[in-house]
Design a protein around this motif. Structure first.
Motif, PDB file in Angstrom:
ATOM      1  N   TRP A 193     -28.062 -37.479  -3.008  1.00 14.26           N
ATOM      2  CA  TRP A 193     -28.233 -37.140  -4.425  1.00 14.26           C
ATOM      3  C   TRP A 193     -28.157 -35.627  -4.624  1.00 14.26           C
ATOM      4  O   TRP A 193     -27.555 -35.143  -5.579  1.00 14.26           O
ATOM      5  CB  TRP A 193     -29.569 -37.677  -4.943  1.00 14.26           C
TER       6      TRP A 193
ATOM      7  N   SER B 149     -29.149 -38.282 -14.114  1.00 16.32           N
ATOM      8  CA  SER B 149     -28.372 -38.142 -12.885  1.00 16.32           C
ATOM      9  C   SER B 149     -28.954 -39.009 -11.773  1.00 16.32           C
ATOM     10  O   SER B 149     -28.222 -39.723 -11.065  1.00 16.32           O
ATOM     11  CB  SER B 149     -28.348 -36.675 -12.440  1.00 16.32           C
TER      12      SER B 149
ATOM     13  N   HIS C 140     -25.027 -33.657  -5.676  1.00 13.88           N
ATOM     14  CA  HIS C 140     -24.559 -33.634  -7.067  1.00 13.88           C
ATOM     15  C   HIS C 140     -25.228 -32.518  -7.879  1.00 13.88           C
ATOM     16  O   HIS C 140     -24.925 -32.361  -9.068  1.00 13.88           O
ATOM     17  CB  HIS C 140     -24.857 -34.983  -7.738  1.00 13.88           C
TER      18      HIS C 140
ATOM     19  N   LEU D 159     -33.033 -33.978 -14.986  1.00 13.52           N
ATOM     20  CA  LEU D 159     -32.225 -34.624 -13.955  1.00 13.52           C
ATOM     21  C   LEU D 159     -32.381 -36.146 -13.938  1.00 13.52           C
ATOM     22  O   LEU D 159     -31.700 -36.827 -13.169  1.00 13.52           O
ATOM     23  CB  LEU D 159     -32.609 -34.081 -12.565  1.00 13.52           C
TER      24      LEU D 159
ATOM     25  N   ASP E  70     -28.478 -42.836 -12.505  1.00 14.74           N
ATOM     26  CA  ASP E  70     -27.105 -43.256 -12.208  1.00 14.74           C
ATOM     27  C   ASP E  70     -26.900 -43.412 -10.704  1.00 14.74           C
ATOM     28  O   ASP E  70     -26.296 -44.384 -10.244  1.00 14.74           O
ATOM     29  CB  ASP E  70     -26.104 -42.229 -12.757  1.00 14.74           C
TER      30      ASP E  70
END
Length: 203
Positions: free
Chosen positions: A172, A157, A175, A154, A160
């Protein structure tokens, strides 16, 4: 209950906050029943995982004296728990990472086993702890987002998300594929945030 081999899991103790509600002291180093709170968390977590990392932004040498890796946030300015999670993932050498806060010295001894079983059975990216809390006669569901087991994959992810200015854990999580694990005993998730609470739970 089939879980993940603990040698495949790195434990991350989040000790990177300012300790604002405790008078700007380093919460993880406050004495609780004869030892720093973060050391209690370390002793509770060690038997559950293969190795442990501590995320701290001050007093690094003291944390290093606990005998484990210590890494500060990559993002400057005490950016919150997700910055610590990012740091942990950057230094995690196992496929999974389990996060806990430094101010919960009584964390459950079956935390990793319960979360890892759910992560596998539900094919999730991340498993987090949930308890039921009583308040004014009403039962409410309380999530504990920093008590979480996640896939180390992760990291992109999360990076970003942080680079886009995201800081809130729940944002978060939106997502990701999340599974929640209900723990009947909420005492292990009690955060000690103030000096008054520290004295109260010493007993």
């Amino acid at each position: 209950m089939t879980g993940i081999d603990q040698q495949l899991i790195t434990g991350l103790i989040l000790a990177g906050g300012r300790g604002t509600r405790m008078g700007q002291v380093d919460k993880g180093l406050q004495n609780f029943r004869g030892a720093p709170m973060a050391l209690h968390a370390l002793m509770r977590l060690s038997p559950q995982v293969g190795e442990i990392i501590i995320n701290a932004n001050q007093n690094l040498a003291v944390y290093e004296s606990f005998g484990t890796q210590v890494w500060p946030d990559q993002i400057e300015g005490f950016a919150g728990p997700l910055a610590g999670v990012q740091t942990g993932l950057q230094h995690c050498e196992t496929p999974y990472m389990l996060t806990v806060p430094c101010d919960s010295p009584l964390l459950p001894e079956n935390l990793c086993a319960r979360l890892s079983a759910a992560l596998l059975s539900d094919d999730a990216d991340l498993a987090l702890a949930v308890t039921l809390e009583q308040e004014d006669g009403i039962t409410r569901r309380q999530t504990h987002p920093v008590f979480a087991l996640m896939k180390a994959s992760l990291l992109p992810s999360l990076t970003d998300f942080l680079q886009q200015g995201g800081r809130k854990v729940d944002a978060w999580f939106q997502h990701l594929r999340i599974t929640e694990v209900l723990f009947e005993d909420s005492s292990g998730f009690r955060n000690i945030n103030t000096l008054q609470e520290l004295r109260q739970f010493e007993c």
